[in-house]
Design a protein around this motif. Structure first.
Motif, PDB file in Angstrom:
ATOM      1  N   ALA A   7     -12.258  12.322  -7.957  1.00  0.00           N
ATOM      2  CA  ALA A   7     -13.302  11.396  -8.424  1.00  0.00           C
ATOM      3  C   ALA A   7     -12.886  10.645  -9.695  1.00  0.00           C
ATOM      4  CB  ALA A   7     -14.612  12.157  -8.622  1.00  0.00           C
ATOM      5  N   PRO A   8     -12.417  11.342 -10.757  1.00  0.00           N
ATOM      6  CA  PRO A   8     -11.977  10.595 -11.943  1.00  0.00           C
ATOM      7  C   PRO A   8     -10.799   9.666 -11.652  1.00  0.00           C
ATOM      8  CG  PRO A   8     -12.279  12.913 -12.454  1.00  0.00           C
ATOM      9  CD  PRO A   8     -12.355  12.783 -10.967  1.00  0.00           C
ATOM     10  N   PHE A   9      -9.917  10.095 -10.746  1.00  0.00           N
ATOM     11  CA  PHE A   9      -8.762   9.274 -10.395  1.00  0.00           C
ATOM     12  C   PHE A   9      -9.208   7.943  -9.795  1.00  0.00           C
ATOM     13  CE2 PHE A   9      -5.913   7.903  -6.955  1.00  0.00           C
ATOM     14  CZ  PHE A   9      -4.735   7.684  -7.666  1.00  0.00           C
ATOM     15  N   ILE A  10     -10.163   8.001  -8.860  1.00  0.00           N
ATOM     16  CA  ILE A  10     -10.647   6.776  -8.228  1.00  0.00           C
ATOM     17  C   ILE A  10     -11.344   5.880  -9.257  1.00  0.00           C
ATOM     18  CG2 ILE A  10     -12.262   5.853  -6.510  1.00  0.00           C
ATOM     19  CD1 ILE A  10     -11.715   8.322  -4.815  1.00  0.00           C
ATOM     20  N   ALA A  11     -12.139   6.503 -10.125  1.00  0.00           N
ATOM     21  CA  ALA A  11     -12.860   5.728 -11.132  1.00  0.00           C
ATOM     22  C   ALA A  11     -11.917   5.020 -12.100  1.00  0.00           C
ATOM     23  CB  ALA A  11     -13.806   6.647 -11.902  1.00  0.00           C
ATOM     24  N   ASN A  65      -7.772  20.352   0.621  1.00  0.00           N
ATOM     25  CA  ASN A  65      -8.761  20.310  -0.455  1.00  0.00           C
ATOM     26  C   ASN A  65      -9.144  18.855  -0.728  1.00  0.00           C
ATOM     27  OD1 ASN A  65     -10.351  20.555  -2.697  1.00  0.00           O
ATOM     28  ND2 ASN A  65      -8.854  21.635  -3.953  1.00  0.00           N
ATOM     29  N   PRO A  66     -10.328  18.426  -0.334  1.00  0.00           N
ATOM     30  CA  PRO A  66     -10.714  17.016  -0.488  1.00  0.00           C
ATOM     31  C   PRO A  66     -11.133  16.641  -1.901  1.00  0.00           C
ATOM     32  CG  PRO A  66     -12.517  18.243   0.498  1.00  0.00           C
ATOM     33  CD  PRO A  66     -11.381  19.211   0.338  1.00  0.00           C
ATOM     34  N   GLU A  67     -11.078  17.587  -2.839  1.00  0.00           N
ATOM     35  CA  GLU A  67     -11.508  17.303  -4.203  1.00  0.00           C
ATOM     36  C   GLU A  67     -10.357  16.858  -5.101  1.00  0.00           C
ATOM     37  OE1 GLU A  67     -14.638  17.253  -4.948  1.00  0.00           O
ATOM     38  OE2 GLU A  67     -15.252  18.024  -2.989  1.00  0.00           O
ATOM     39  N   VAL A  68      -9.123  16.970  -4.619  1.00  0.00           N
ATOM     40  CA  VAL A  68      -7.974  16.579  -5.428  1.00  0.00           C
ATOM     41  C   VAL A  68      -7.225  15.446  -4.747  1.00  0.00           C
ATOM     42  CG1 VAL A  68      -7.739  18.892  -6.417  1.00  0.00           C
ATOM     43  CG2 VAL A  68      -6.426  18.278  -4.381  1.00  0.00           C
ATOM     44  N   VAL A  69      -6.432  14.709  -5.539  1.00  0.00           N
ATOM     45  CA  VAL A  69      -5.677  13.583  -5.008  1.00  0.00           C
ATOM     46  C   VAL A  69      -4.537  14.110  -4.138  1.00  0.00           C
ATOM     47  CG1 VAL A  69      -4.339  11.523  -5.581  1.00  0.00           C
ATOM     48  CG2 VAL A  69      -6.215  12.251  -7.070  1.00  0.00           C
ATOM     49  N   PRO A  70      -4.390  13.631  -2.915  1.00  0.00           N
ATOM     50  CA  PRO A  70      -3.289  14.084  -2.054  1.00  0.00           C
ATOM     51  C   PRO A  70      -1.928  13.801  -2.699  1.00  0.00           C
ATOM     52  CG  PRO A  70      -4.902  12.834  -0.784  1.00  0.00           C
ATOM     53  CD  PRO A  70      -5.272  12.664  -2.220  1.00  0.00           C
ATOM     54  N   GLN A  71      -1.013  14.757  -2.578  1.00  0.00           N
ATOM     55  CA  GLN A  71       0.322  14.572  -3.123  1.00  0.00           C
ATOM     56  C   GLN A  71       1.015  13.366  -2.489  1.00  0.00           C
ATOM     57  OE1 GLN A  71       2.020  16.305  -5.577  1.00  0.00           O
ATOM     58  NE2 GLN A  71       0.016  17.237  -6.014  1.00  0.00           N
ATOM     59  N   ALA A  72       0.775  13.142  -1.211  1.00  0.00           N
ATOM     60  CA  ALA A  72       1.408  12.013  -0.522  1.00  0.00           C
ATOM     61  C   ALA A  72       0.944  10.689  -1.114  1.00  0.00           C
ATOM     62  CB  ALA A  72       1.083  12.073   0.970  1.00  0.00           C
ATOM     63  N   LEU A  73      -0.322  10.604  -1.520  1.00  0.00           N
ATOM     64  CA  LEU A  73      -0.822   9.380  -2.134  1.00  0.00           C
ATOM     65  C   LEU A  73      -0.162   9.138  -3.495  1.00  0.00           C
ATOM     66  CD1 LEU A  73      -4.480   8.149  -2.085  1.00  0.00           C
ATOM     67  CD2 LEU A  73      -3.197   8.058  -4.213  1.00  0.00           C
ATOM     68  N   LEU A  74      -0.008  10.198  -4.285  1.00  0.00           N
ATOM     69  CA  LEU A  74       0.652  10.064  -5.586  1.00  0.00           C
ATOM     70  C   LEU A  74       2.097   9.612  -5.413  1.00  0.00           C
ATOM     71  CD1 LEU A  74      -0.746  13.233  -7.426  1.00  0.00           C
ATOM     72  CD2 LEU A  74      -1.412  10.847  -7.771  1.00  0.00           C
ATOM     73  N   HIS A  75       2.782  10.159  -4.408  1.00  0.00           N
ATOM     74  CA  HIS A  75       4.160   9.741  -4.135  1.00  0.00           C
ATOM     75  C   HIS A  75       4.206   8.263  -3.761  1.00  0.00           C
ATOM     76  CE1 HIS A  75       6.184  13.520  -4.568  1.00  0.00           C
ATOM     77  NE2 HIS A  75       5.443  14.124  -3.641  1.00  0.00           N
ATOM     78  N   ASN A  76       3.253   7.829  -2.950  1.00  0.00           N
ATOM     79  CA  ASN A  76       3.187   6.426  -2.544  1.00  0.00           C
ATOM     80  C   ASN A  76       3.076   5.513  -3.772  1.00  0.00           C
ATOM     81  OD1 ASN A  76       3.525   5.702   0.101  1.00  0.00           O
ATOM     82  ND2 ASN A  76       1.381   5.948   0.677  1.00  0.00           N
ATOM     83  N   MET A  77       2.164   5.853  -4.665  1.00  0.00           N
ATOM     84  CA  MET A  77       1.939   5.022  -5.845  1.00  0.00           C
ATOM     85  C   MET A  77       3.126   5.079  -6.804  1.00  0.00           C
ATOM     86  SD  MET A  77      -2.073   5.861  -6.560  1.00  0.00           S
ATOM     87  CE  MET A  77      -2.065   4.851  -8.036  1.00  0.00           C
ATOM     88  N   LYS A  78       3.734   6.254  -6.934  1.00  0.00           N
ATOM     89  CA  LYS A  78       4.840   6.401  -7.875  1.00  0.00           C
ATOM     90  C   LYS A  78       6.085   5.642  -7.407  1.00  0.00           C
ATOM     91  CE  LYS A  78       7.848   9.945  -9.912  1.00  0.00           C
ATOM     92  NZ  LYS A  78       8.125  11.395 -10.016  1.00  0.00           N
ATOM     93  N   HIS A  79       6.423   5.788  -6.144  1.00  0.00           N
ATOM     94  CA  HIS A  79       7.686   5.236  -5.659  1.00  0.00           C
ATOM     95  C   HIS A  79       7.568   3.799  -5.161  1.00  0.00           C
ATOM     96  CE1 HIS A  79       9.756   9.045  -6.083  1.00  0.00           C
ATOM     97  NE2 HIS A  79       8.800   9.655  -5.396  1.00  0.00           N
ATOM     98  N   TYR A  80       6.400   3.432  -4.593  1.00  0.00           N
ATOM     99  CA  TYR A  80       6.296   2.117  -3.962  1.00  0.00           C
ATOM    100  C   TYR A  80       5.315   1.187  -4.675  1.00  0.00           C
ATOM    101  CZ  TYR A  80       8.520   4.899  -0.329  1.00  0.00           C
ATOM    102  OH  TYR A  80       9.360   5.734   0.348  1.00  0.00           O
ATOM    103  N   GLN A  81       4.575   1.714  -5.657  1.00  0.00           N
ATOM    104  CA  GLN A  81       3.621   0.894  -6.413  1.00  0.00           C
ATOM    105  C   GLN A  81       2.681   0.127  -5.485  1.00  0.00           C
ATOM    106  OE1 GLN A  81       3.498   0.658 -10.039  1.00  0.00           O
ATOM    107  NE2 GLN A  81       4.629   2.555  -9.633  1.00  0.00           N
TER     108      GLN A  81
END
Length: 635
Positions: free
Chosen positions: A472-476, A496-512
């Motif tokens: 939730a804070p991440f999206i905000a 766990n739907p309450e935390v940011v998926p690791q795959a999403l973080l990898h997407n943002m980190k490597h591919y912006q």
């Protein structure tokens, strides 16, 4: 059912009767194959060397009376009348009953956990049955060759192995074609049992005294300490009782009950009475009383029919092992495995290669290691009777907490059934070192695997939760101008739907890059066999192009994620199949010192995790839409 169908009672009456007849025939073929082959070896074992029971007329009448009234009390009263009522939305079996009992005490977490543990252990004992039933049934049938000629005795084990290997080899092709023959073959088998028994009853009508329950009680009371060995052998007549409940989802309660009352119980009773009558007239027939019931010219034909019946009995427990394993996977007690569907029309007809080959190794080991149905008889009872006792305990909580039956009735019935279950178990426990250890060891090994997997997954979830970023804070905090948006849909399956998926973080980190639509997807398995389509999907809009999607499946269902996501359209979320990518986090589990599990269990869990079937295959994700990103998780 349409309104037109409901408008005419006469129009529905015939189809309903026809459907009941078909289901009853199927139940006879699948459900009763195991208990139907028990006459091959039960009476022989009751008067075997381990019991020390002399084949006198009084002993024969008393022993047959014990068999008949054990069938009446345990199978008819306990299973057919009572436990078949404890259906989990139409499904039965150890795990279905466990889920039902756990739900009944959901308000008492510790008791719920205890019942889940007890039920899972009971389910693992079924695998011991899945190994021993094919071995003892086929061996018992092949031992009829010894009646034909002593020279054929050396061929019993090799031919049994050939039959069993062939049975397991054809599993990959499915059982639909063979299944159509199951009912008629087993009906013929029960008719042969009944007619053969009736012929000998007419010759020695005094065996009918066994119908008096007092003869059973007098016989047990007068047997002294030998009663335990005797009852341990009588248990062989009850094997297969659990199948009545386990297969309820395939046929329904009424067909199973009708098949038992109309054909199976009368045929078994007549055959056991007939074997007793044969022994009264000719005690030398004790070597193999079943096959000695027939003229010598008939024996080879009866051996062939008995072998077919044994194969059908074996098929029932093999298919049951597949079904049990799939349920355990859905409930989170085993890692994902390859499941192949062998019928385009019947979802229940599945083939699991890993389970099939493990069972084959176990069955061949049992045949070679024990060598005869008599030796396997010692291994058979402990697992079955312990499962019966566990079923009684779980049923109590369903009856008392779920159905709200009066306490005196619930406690009284449970105490009575547990008393009988206890006698059966203790009687079989004396054979612990004569082979009884085998199914127990197998069950404990599988229980260790299941409990390790369940605990390991819980530790992984704790690790992800503690190291993860709150969703939730991440999206905000997202600034739409910071990242490039891809005009596609991204699905992130997570536990766990309450935390940011690791795959999403990898997407943002490597591919912006961030997709226009991001679905945080969680798949839940409910403690019910089926979930209605209208309850399948729940959607929550989190803003900034994020949705939390929850899918619910029952433990008897096959999770098809793309198909389920199509149902989200009704809730305002469009998931275009050709514009959607699935980003999976493949966890590499790393064992570390500290709290958690013992080192060997953590290493075992890591090995199971590495060899688990991929989520893409299991959830039926299209191959060309999946992107896997690795992450290391310490437990």
């Amino acid at each position: 059912m349409t309104s037109a169908t409901l408008s005419s009672h006469s129009a529905t009456h015939t189809p309903q009767r026809s459907a009941l007849a078909v289901l009853t025939l199927g139940a006879i073929g699948v459900v009763y194959g195991d208990i139907g082959t028990s006459p091959l070896y039960t009476v022989k074992e009751i008067f075997g060397p381990s019991t020390g029971l002399a084949p006198t007329s009084d002993n024969i009448i008393g022993a047959v009376s014990v068999i008949l009234w054990a069938l009446m009390f345990v199978v008819t009263l306990k299973y057919v009348i009572l436990i078949l009522r404890a259906d989990n939305r139409g499904e039965g079996g150890a795990l279905a009953l466990t889920a039902l009992a756990a739900h009944a005490v959901a308000h008492r977490p510790r008791l719920r956990l205890g019942l889940l543990t007890l039920g899972v252990f009971g389910a693992t004992l079924f695998y011991g049955d899945s190994v021993i039933t094919p071995a003892i049934s086929v061996l018992g049938a092949m031992e009829g060759l010894e009646v034909v000629s002593d020279d054929l005795k050396s061929w019993v084990v090799p031919l049994s192995i050939v039959v069993l290997v062939g049975l397991f080899l054809v599993q990959r092709f499915g059982t639909a074609a063979v299944g159509r023959l199951f009912g008629p073959v087993i009906v013929l088998w029960f008719v042969v049992l009944a007619v053969a028994g009736l012929v000998h009853i007419v010759e020695q009508p005094q065996i009918l005294r066994a119908l008096n329950p007092m003869r059973a009680l007098q016989f047990l009371h007068g047997s002294g300490w030998h009663v335990f060995a005797l009852v341990g052998a009588v248990v062989l007549a009850l094997t297969g009782a659990e199948a009545l409940y386990a297969d309820m989802g395939h046929f329904g309660r009424a067909p199973i009950q009708l098949a038992w009352v109309a054909l199976v119980m009368p045929a078994l009773a007549l055959n056991y009475l007939g074997q007793g009558a044969l022994l009264i007239g000719d005690p030398t027939a004790l070597e193999n009383p079943f096959f000695r019931m027939f003229p010598s010219s008939w024996v080879l034909g009866v051996v062939g029919l008995a072998t077919l019946a044994a194969i059908i009995a074996s098929q029932a427990v093999i298919s049951g092992a597949y079904s049990m394993t799939r349920q355990a996977i859905q409930l989170g007690f085993l890692p994902r495995m390859t499941i192949r569907f062998t019928s385009a029309r019947e979802m229940g007809q599945i083939y699991m290669p890993a389970v099939n080959w493990v069972l084959l190794v176990g069955v061949i080991g049992a045949v070679v290691g024990f060598g005869s149905s008599s030796a396997l008889g010692g291994a058979y009872g402990i697992a079955v009777t312990l499962t019966m006792a566990i079923t009684t305990v779980l049923t109590f909580f369903v009856v008392r907490e779920g159905w709200r039956m009066p306490a005196p009735l619930a406690w009284g019935a449970t105490a009575l059934f547990l008393l009988v279950d206890g006698l059966l178990f203790v009687s079989c426990a004396v054979k612990l070192f004569d082979g009884g250890w085998f199914p127990l060891a197998l069950g404990l090994a599988i229980f260790a695997l299941m409990s390790t997997w369940a605990r390991g997954r819980a530790l992984v979830m704790e690790s992800i939760r503690s190291d993860g970023v709150a969703l939730a804070p991440f999206i905000a905090s997202l600034d739409p101008t910071d990242l490039q948006r891809s005009r596609r849909t991204a699905v992130y399956p997570v536990a766990n739907p309450e935390v940011v998926p690791q795959a999403l973080l990898h997407n943002m980190k490597h591919y912006q890059v961030l997709h226009d639509r991001n679905l945080i997807l969680t798949v839940h398995y409910e403690e019910v066999p089926w979930v209605p389509a209208e309850d399948r999907v729940a959607v929550q809009d989190l803003g900034h192009g994020f949705w939390r999607v929850s899918l619910r499946f029952g433990f008897m269902e096959t999770p098809d994620v793309p198909e389920a996501l199509s149902l989200a359209e009704k809730q305002g979320l469009h998931v275009p199949p050709f514009e959607t990518s699935y980003f999976l986090s493949r966890e590499t589990v790393v064992s570390t010192p500290g709290a958690g599990m013992a080192g060997w269990r953590e290493r075992l869990f890591a090995a199971m995790s590495r060899n688990a079937r991929t989520a893409a295959e299991y959830f039926r994700l299209p191959d060309n839409t999946v992107v896997e990103l690795g992450t290391r998780v310490q437990i």
